[in-house]
Motif scaffolding. Structure first.
Motif, PDB file in Angstrom:
ATOM      1  N   ASN A   1       0.785  -8.310   0.782  1.00  0.00           N
ATOM      2  CA  ASN A   1       2.161  -8.439   1.448  1.00  0.00           C
ATOM      3  C   ASN A   1       2.770  -9.782   1.871  1.00  0.00           C
ATOM      4  O   ASN A   1       4.083  -9.797   1.794  1.00  0.00           O
ATOM      5  N   SER A   2       1.872 -10.557   2.207  1.00  0.00           N
ATOM      6  CA  SER A   2       2.361 -12.026   2.578  1.00  0.00           C
ATOM      7  C   SER A   2       3.077 -12.769   1.367  1.00  0.00           C
ATOM      8  O   SER A   2       3.824 -13.415   1.400  1.00  0.00           O
ATOM      9  N   GLU A   3       2.492 -12.417   0.109  1.00  0.00           N
ATOM     10  CA  GLU A   3       2.989 -12.935  -1.013  1.00  0.00           C
ATOM     11  C   GLU A   3       4.478 -12.280  -1.235  1.00  0.00           C
ATOM     12  O   GLU A   3       5.348 -12.921  -1.709  1.00  0.00           O
ATOM     13  N   LEU A   4       4.639 -10.978  -0.909  1.00  0.00           N
ATOM     14  CA  LEU A   4       6.345 -10.479  -1.022  1.00  0.00           C
ATOM     15  C   LEU A   4       6.917 -11.138   0.063  1.00  0.00           C
ATOM     16  O   LEU A   4       8.042 -11.616  -0.236  1.00  0.00           O
ATOM     17  N   ARG A   5       6.567 -11.322   1.263  1.00  0.00           N
ATOM     18  CA  ARG A   5       7.109 -11.846   2.188  1.00  0.00           C
ATOM     19  C   ARG A   5       7.477 -13.290   1.935  1.00  0.00           C
ATOM     20  O   ARG A   5       8.799 -13.891   2.155  1.00  0.00           O
ATOM     21  N   LYS A   6       6.552 -14.131   1.242  1.00  0.00           N
ATOM     22  CA  LYS A   6       6.792 -15.265   0.994  1.00  0.00           C
ATOM     23  C   LYS A   6       8.014 -15.670   0.127  1.00  0.00           C
ATOM     24  O   LYS A   6       8.697 -16.455  -0.028  1.00  0.00           O
ATOM     25  N   THR A   7       7.640 -14.701  -1.287  1.00  0.00           N
ATOM     26  CA  THR A   7       8.766 -14.856  -2.060  1.00  0.00           C
ATOM     27  C   THR A   7      10.236 -14.445  -1.710  1.00  0.00           C
ATOM     28  O   THR A   7      11.199 -15.387  -2.048  1.00  0.00           O
ATOM     29  N   LEU A   8      10.257 -13.463  -0.776  1.00  0.00           N
ATOM     30  CA  LEU A   8      11.576 -13.028  -0.448  1.00  0.00           C
ATOM     31  C   LEU A   8      12.280 -14.149   0.479  1.00  0.00           C
ATOM     32  O   LEU A   8      13.325 -14.506   0.461  1.00  0.00           O
ATOM     33  N   ALA A   9      11.307 -14.672   1.220  1.00  0.00           N
ATOM     34  CA  ALA A   9      11.849 -15.762   2.233  1.00  0.00           C
ATOM     35  C   ALA A   9      12.236 -17.033   1.214  1.00  0.00           C
ATOM     36  O   ALA A   9      13.327 -17.699   1.787  1.00  0.00           O
ATOM     37  N   ALA A  10      11.449 -17.374   0.432  1.00  0.00           N
ATOM     38  CA  ALA A  10      11.886 -18.561  -0.448  1.00  0.00           C
ATOM     39  C   ALA A  10      13.167 -18.145  -1.226  1.00  0.00           C
ATOM     40  O   ALA A  10      14.097 -19.003  -1.405  1.00  0.00           O
ATOM     41  N   TYR A  11      13.483 -16.904  -1.618  1.00  0.00           N
ATOM     42  CA  TYR A  11      14.604 -16.410  -2.234  1.00  0.00           C
ATOM     43  C   TYR A  11      15.927 -16.747  -1.318  1.00  0.00           C
ATOM     44  O   TYR A  11      16.790 -17.329  -1.498  1.00  0.00           O
TER      45      TYR A  11
ATOM     46  N   GLU B   1       0.815  -1.188  -0.092  1.00  0.00           N
ATOM     47  CA  GLU B   1       0.095  -0.046   0.095  1.00  0.00           C
ATOM     48  C   GLU B   1       0.784   1.246  -0.013  1.00  0.00           C
ATOM     49  O   GLU B   1       0.436   2.454  -0.462  1.00  0.00           O
ATOM     50  N   SER B   2       2.148   1.060   0.505  1.00  0.00           N
ATOM     51  CA  SER B   2       3.052   2.420   0.364  1.00  0.00           C
ATOM     52  C   SER B   2       4.395   2.004   0.180  1.00  0.00           C
ATOM     53  O   SER B   2       5.324   1.924   1.353  1.00  0.00           O
ATOM     54  N   PRO B   3       4.564   1.749  -0.952  1.00  0.00           N
ATOM     55  CA  PRO B   3       6.014   1.198  -1.351  1.00  0.00           C
ATOM     56  C   PRO B   3       6.889   2.377  -1.276  1.00  0.00           C
ATOM     57  O   PRO B   3       6.635   3.458  -1.141  1.00  0.00           O
ATOM     58  N   LYS B   4       8.282   2.051  -1.291  1.00  0.00           N
ATOM     59  CA  LYS B   4       9.278   2.918  -1.054  1.00  0.00           C
ATOM     60  C   LYS B   4       9.617   3.551  -2.580  1.00  0.00           C
ATOM     61  O   LYS B   4       9.974   2.480  -3.430  1.00  0.00           O
ATOM     62  N   ARG B   5       9.562   4.845  -2.590  1.00  0.00           N
ATOM     63  CA  ARG B   5      10.088   5.439  -3.996  1.00  0.00           C
ATOM     64  C   ARG B   5      11.514   5.672  -3.902  1.00  0.00           C
ATOM     65  O   ARG B   5      12.050   6.371  -3.113  1.00  0.00           O
ATOM     66  N   LYS B   6      12.474   4.990  -4.423  1.00  0.00           N
ATOM     67  CA  LYS B   6      13.822   4.992  -4.340  1.00  0.00           C
ATOM     68  C   LYS B   6      14.587   5.247  -5.695  1.00  0.00           C
ATOM     69  O   LYS B   6      14.216   4.471  -6.582  1.00  0.00           O
ATOM     70  N   ALA B   7      15.390   6.061  -5.778  1.00  0.00           N
ATOM     71  CA  ALA B   7      16.122   6.306  -7.093  1.00  0.00           C
ATOM     72  C   ALA B   7      17.113   4.902  -7.095  1.00  0.00           C
ATOM     73  O   ALA B   7      17.127   4.205  -6.354  1.00  0.00           O
ATOM     74  N   GLN B   8      17.366   5.021  -8.526  1.00  0.00           N
ATOM     75  CA  GLN B   8      17.860   3.311  -8.761  1.00  0.00           C
ATOM     76  C   GLN B   8      19.405   3.002  -8.293  1.00  0.00           C
ATOM     77  O   GLN B   8      20.357   2.739  -8.679  1.00  0.00           O
ATOM     78  N   ASN B   9      19.381   3.463  -6.840  1.00  0.00           N
ATOM     79  CA  ASN B   9      20.632   3.101  -6.136  1.00  0.00           C
ATOM     80  C   ASN B   9      20.448   1.571  -5.403  1.00  0.00           C
ATOM     81  O   ASN B   9      20.736   1.632  -4.118  1.00  0.00           O
ATOM     82  N   VAL B  10      20.365   0.684  -6.317  1.00  0.00           N
ATOM     83  CA  VAL B  10      20.071  -0.754  -5.792  1.00  0.00           C
ATOM     84  C   VAL B  10      20.925  -1.626  -6.641  1.00  0.00           C
ATOM     85  O   VAL B  10      21.203  -1.324  -7.914  1.00  0.00           O
ATOM     86  N   LEU B  11      21.141  -2.716  -6.118  1.00  0.00           N
ATOM     87  CA  LEU B  11      21.760  -4.057  -6.980  1.00  0.00           C
ATOM     88  C   LEU B  11      20.769  -4.910  -7.337  1.00  0.00           C
ATOM     89  O   LEU B  11      19.976  -5.370  -6.574  1.00  0.00           O
ATOM     90  N   PHE B  12      20.787  -5.417  -8.848  1.00  0.00           N
ATOM     91  CA  PHE B  12      19.941  -6.395  -8.963  1.00  0.00           C
ATOM     92  C   PHE B  12      20.391  -7.789  -8.519  1.00  0.00           C
ATOM     93  O   PHE B  12      21.506  -7.984  -8.570  1.00  0.00           O
ATOM     94  N   VAL B  13      19.460  -8.522  -8.062  1.00  0.00           N
ATOM     95  CA  VAL B  13      19.716  -9.753  -7.190  1.00  0.00           C
ATOM     96  C   VAL B  13      19.259 -10.906  -8.113  1.00  0.00           C
ATOM     97  O   VAL B  13      20.051 -11.787  -8.210  1.00  0.00           O
ATOM     98  N   ALA B  14      18.009 -10.911  -8.457  1.00  0.00           N
ATOM     99  CA  ALA B  14      17.514 -11.946  -8.834  1.00  0.00           C
ATOM    100  C   ALA B  14      16.138 -11.657 -10.020  1.00  0.00           C
ATOM    101  O   ALA B  14      15.554 -10.576  -9.513  1.00  0.00           O
ATOM    102  N   ALA B  15      16.060 -12.456 -11.046  1.00  0.00           N
ATOM    103  CA  ALA B  15      14.825 -12.262 -11.520  1.00  0.00           C
ATOM    104  C   ALA B  15      13.750 -13.245 -11.122  1.00  0.00           C
ATOM    105  O   ALA B  15      13.914 -14.258 -10.957  1.00  0.00           O
ATOM    106  N   ASP B  16      12.646 -12.687 -10.599  1.00  0.00           N
ATOM    107  CA  ASP B  16      11.516 -13.457  -9.912  1.00  0.00           C
ATOM    108  C   ASP B  16      10.824 -14.022 -11.050  1.00  0.00           C
ATOM    109  O   ASP B  16      10.020 -13.270 -11.678  1.00  0.00           O
ATOM    110  N   GLU B  17      10.637 -15.444 -11.449  1.00  0.00           N
ATOM    111  CA  GLU B  17      10.054 -15.972 -12.439  1.00  0.00           C
ATOM    112  C   GLU B  17       8.914 -16.843 -11.818  1.00  0.00           C
ATOM    113  O   GLU B  17       9.015 -17.986 -11.704  1.00  0.00           O
TER     114      GLU B  17
END
Length: 92
Positions: free
Chosen positions: A72-82, A41-57
């Motif tokens: 939000n639970s889908e996001l948490r589960k995906t990051l936990a699985a990664y 609902e309130s994502p962080k708006r960030k300039a692109q000072n991030v590193l690519f880690v993985a393509a989530d397929e």
């Protein structure tokens, strides 16, 4: 090139080192969420000072690209699985 549904790691700011999922790309900014400290609902708006880690397929990446409602639970589960895939012996 970082695209929606990619997993990225923040390299600057208070959230340095944290993993996020890219919800959208707005010009030079990314909308990032992790489902815990930064919700859909309130994502962080960030300039692109991030590193690519993985393509989530998976099903979540299809929902993000299709602009379907994600939880939000889908996001948490995906990051936990990664994390489990990359760091199988660590907790958290």
């Amino acid at each position: 090139e970082i695209a929606a549904s990619n997993i990225v790691r923040s390299v600057a700011g208070r959230d340095q080192g944290k993993l996020f999922i890219v919800l959208a790309v707005e010009g030079e900014y990314l909308l990032l969420a992790d489902g815990k400290s930064r919700k859909v609902e309130s994502p962080k708006r960030k300039a692109q000072n991030v590193l690519f880690v993985a393509a989530d397929e998976n099903r979540l990446s299809e929902k993000i690209r299709g602009e379907a409602r994600i939880t939000n639970s889908e996001l948490r589960k995906t990051l936990a699985a990664y994390r489990e895939e990359v760091y199988p012996d660590q907790e958290g």
